[in-house]
Scaffold this motif. Sequence first.
Motif, short mmCIF file in Angstrom:
data_model
loop_
_atom_site.label_atom_id
_atom_site.label_comp_id
_atom_site.label_asym_id
_atom_site.label_seq_id
_atom_site.Cartn_x
_atom_site.Cartn_y
_atom_site.Cartn_z
N GLN A 100 0.60 -1.02 -0.11
CA GLN A 100 0.01 -0.10 0.16
C GLN A 100 0.89 1.16 -0.17
O GLN A 100 0.56 2.14 -0.67
N VAL A 101 1.98 1.18 0.64
CA VAL A 101 2.93 2.52 0.86
C VAL A 101 3.49 2.53 -0.38
O VAL A 101 3.86 3.91 -0.64
N ILE A 102 3.73 1.79 -1.26
CA ILE A 102 4.47 1.83 -2.32
C ILE A 102 3.62 2.38 -3.40
O ILE A 102 3.98 3.33 -4.13
N ALA A 103 2.09 1.99 -3.32
CA ALA A 103 1.20 2.60 -4.10
C ALA A 103 0.96 4.13 -4.10
O ALA A 103 1.10 4.86 -4.92
N THR A 104 1.04 4.52 -2.66
CA THR A 104 0.62 5.77 -2.28
C THR A 104 1.77 6.93 -2.63
O THR A 104 1.72 8.05 -3.13
N ALA A 105 3.14 6.07 -2.38
CA ALA A 105 4.19 6.94 -2.67
C ALA A 105 4.34 7.29 -4.31
O ALA A 105 4.80 8.26 -4.64
N LEU A 106 3.78 6.37 -4.99
CA LEU A 106 3.98 6.78 -6.41
C LEU A 106 2.76 7.28 -6.87
O LEU A 106 2.65 7.35 -8.22
N GLY A 107 1.74 7.79 -6.17
CA GLY A 107 0.59 8.33 -6.82
C GLY A 107 -0.85 7.67 -6.81
O GLY A 107 -1.87 8.13 -7.27
N GLY A 108 -0.70 6.44 -6.31
CA GLY A 108 -2.13 5.63 -6.14
C GLY A 108 -2.83 6.00 -4.83
O GLY A 108 -2.30 6.64 -4.20
N THR A 109 -3.88 5.26 -4.86
CA THR A 109 -4.69 5.59 -3.66
C THR A 109 -5.17 4.42 -2.81
O THR A 109 -5.14 3.33 -3.39
N VAL A 110 -5.18 4.36 -1.53
CA VAL A 110 -5.61 3.35 -0.65
C VAL A 110 -6.84 3.62 0.34
O VAL A 110 -6.81 4.91 0.80
N GLY A 111 -7.56 2.78 0.32
CA GLY A 111 -8.77 3.17 1.09
C GLY A 111 -9.59 1.64 1.83
O GLY A 111 -8.81 0.64 1.57
N ALA A 112 -10.62 1.80 2.41
CA ALA A 112 -11.23 0.62 3.26
C ALA A 112 -11.78 -0.23 2.27
O ALA A 112 -12.07 0.14 1.10
N ASN A 113 -11.43 -1.58 2.56
CA ASN A 113 -11.98 -2.61 1.52
C ASN A 113 -13.66 -2.37 1.65
O ASN A 113 -14.09 -2.28 2.59
N PRO A 114 -13.98 -2.37 0.24
CA PRO A 114 -15.33 -2.28 0.03
C PRO A 114 -16.25 -3.42 0.91
O PRO A 114 -17.58 -3.09 1.48
#
Length: 231
Positions: A100-114
């Motif tokens: 998740q932190v690799i994703a956000t570091a590169l501009g992705g988004t993380v949120g609650a599991n639907p």
Amino acid sequence: MRIAILMTNTDESDFAHRWPMDGEKFPAMMRRVRPGWEFVVYPVKDGVFPETLARVDGVMITGSPASVNSGADWVARLEALVREIIAAGIPLFGACFGHQVIATALGGTVGANPGGWVFGQVEVTFTDGRTMPIYASHSEQVLQLPEGAEVIATGPGCPIAGFVVGDGVMTTQYHPEMEPEFVAALIEELADELGPEITARAHASLGTSPDMAETAEWIARFLEHKQSDIA
């Protein structure tokens, strides 16, 4: 090879200290297939970061109950380090929080599991059709890929269960380092938080244990840049 383990697990409970910590689990997993590798652990969640990336051949970021969206200073610092590692061309692997932190570091988004918590043993499907049993423990997931990333795996309720960025980044939402006895105990430890339905489902999922050596070999080949063997 000399591998830096960026340890992000913030759990300092009595339960956590009755089991090997993540700084021990990840090297133990990888030594099953690469006994000669050297591992250096940096508890980044305590603000302890590598002073230099010199002599680092690969990096692994562990899981954590912390959220990448917490706003904690160490998370922002870790995101900056992720970008530095990638710019330096050092192979980078992330598991769960690491993914998740690799994703956000590169501009992705993380949120609650639907669909809420995913817990216990799940079956991951790779883009080449392979499947792999692995342990899950997450209430958040990557919702949007960073630019240039490519999905390599999906899992139950998790369309982005793993991704790559070029040949230098590989991730999984799951926990290849967890042993079956620990997972069973963790389910009981978190039963009040999970609730009876998820707890029962998690216990029921525990069948034949995942092959940790197979998973470790998959990660090792990536860190060695044997890209032809990666989904």
